[in-house]
Design a protein around this motif. Structure first.
Motif, PDB file in Angstrom:
ATOM      1  N   MET A   1       0.840  -1.210   0.000  1.00 21.33           N
ATOM      2  CA  MET A   1       0.000   0.000   0.000  1.00 21.33           C
ATOM      3  C   MET A   1       0.871   1.256   0.000  1.00 21.33           C
ATOM      4  SD  MET A   1      -3.209  -0.627  -0.209  1.00 21.33           S
ATOM      5  CE  MET A   1      -3.927   0.879   0.394  1.00 21.33           C
ATOM      6  N   GLU A   2       1.936   1.249   0.794  1.00 21.10           N
ATOM      7  CA  GLU A   2       2.824   2.409   0.819  1.00 21.10           C
ATOM      8  C   GLU A   2       3.494   2.604  -0.538  1.00 21.10           C
ATOM      9  OE1 GLU A   2       5.503   1.821   4.111  1.00 21.10           O
ATOM     10  OE2 GLU A   2       3.893   1.993   5.581  1.00 21.10           O
TER      11      GLU A   2
ATOM     12  N   ALA B   1       2.359  14.097  -9.320  1.00 23.40           N
ATOM     13  CA  ALA B   1       3.367  15.146  -9.486  1.00 23.40           C
ATOM     14  C   ALA B   1       3.760  15.283 -10.959  1.00 23.40           C
ATOM     15  CB  ALA B   1       4.594  14.846  -8.629  1.00 23.40           C
ATOM     16  N   ALA B   2       3.911  14.158 -11.644  1.00 22.13           N
ATOM     17  CA  ALA B   2       4.255  14.201 -13.072  1.00 22.13           C
ATOM     18  C   ALA B   2       3.125  14.842 -13.866  1.00 22.13           C
ATOM     19  CB  ALA B   2       4.540  12.785 -13.582  1.00 22.13           C
ATOM     20  N   GLU B   3       1.893  14.523 -13.510  1.00 23.13           N
ATOM     21  CA  GLU B   3       0.739  15.118 -14.191  1.00 23.13           C
ATOM     22  C   GLU B   3       0.692  16.631 -13.956  1.00 23.13           C
ATOM     23  OE1 GLU B   3      -4.086  14.647 -14.119  1.00 23.13           O
ATOM     24  OE2 GLU B   3      -2.880  12.881 -13.680  1.00 23.13           O
TER      25      GLU B   3
ATOM     26  N   SER C   1       2.970   5.794  -2.998  1.00 25.02           N
ATOM     27  CA  SER C   1       4.112   6.537  -3.519  1.00 25.02           C
ATOM     28  C   SER C   1       4.024   6.669  -5.044  1.00 25.02           C
ATOM     29  CB  SER C   1       5.406   5.824  -3.119  1.00 25.02           C
ATOM     30  OG  SER C   1       6.510   6.452  -3.689  1.00 25.02           O
ATOM     31  N   ARG C   2       3.652   5.579  -5.713  1.00 22.31           N
ATOM     32  CA  ARG C   2       3.515   5.640  -7.179  1.00 22.31           C
ATOM     33  C   ARG C   2       2.401   6.595  -7.588  1.00 22.31           C
ATOM     34  NH1 ARG C   2       4.128  -0.197  -7.012  1.00 22.31           N
ATOM     35  NH2 ARG C   2       1.877  -0.275  -7.313  1.00 22.31           N
ATOM     36  N   VAL C   3       1.302   6.597  -6.848  1.00 20.66           N
ATOM     37  CA  VAL C   3       0.195   7.517  -7.148  1.00 20.66           C
ATOM     38  C   VAL C   3       0.653   8.957  -6.960  1.00 20.66           C
ATOM     39  CG1 VAL C   3      -2.049   8.324  -6.306  1.00 20.66           C
ATOM     40  CG2 VAL C   3      -1.666   5.883  -6.673  1.00 20.66           C
TER      41      VAL C   3
END
Length: 110
Positions: free
Chosen positions: A66-67, A78-80, A71-73
């Motif tokens: 989940m962590e 941030a990239a978006e 982090s990926r989300v």
């Protein structure tokens, strides 16, 4: 699987039916049977302890997963946001170029 183990397991599961949701009961039963099949030398108490140790490990693994997913989300968000910012800059640059084209600079020959 030994008859003694099955009898003990069935008694224990019958007692737990009152306190555990059906899904949890089925998961516990499956894990106990799996461990007993892999380690028939263990006592019923050792099988139960091992099952709960496995569940604890799975809980830790799930928390780490989940962590990692969180982090990926966050990285994707941030990239978006960076991409949206770059698009806004590009749009404003085009607007600025259009305004500048209407007012040629004095003294500059192209």
């Amino acid at each position: 699987m030994s008859d003694q183990f099955n009898a003990q397991l069935n008694d224990a599961l019958n007692d737990l039916r009152e306190v555990l949701p059906e899904r949890a009961l089925l998961r516990l039963e499956a894990k106990l049977r799996q461990i007993h099949a892999e380690r028939p030398d263990l006592s019923g108490q050792e099988v139960v302890k091992m099952a709960f140790d496995v569940f604890e490990g799975e809980k830790v693994d799930a928390r780490l997963d989940m962590e990692d997913a969180r982090s990926r989300v966050e990285e994707a968000a941030a990239a978006e946001a960076r991409l949206a910012s770059m698009r806004r800059v590009a749009e404003r640059s085009a607007d600025l170029d259009a305004v500048e084209a209407r007012y040629p600079r004095k003294g500059h020959h192209r």
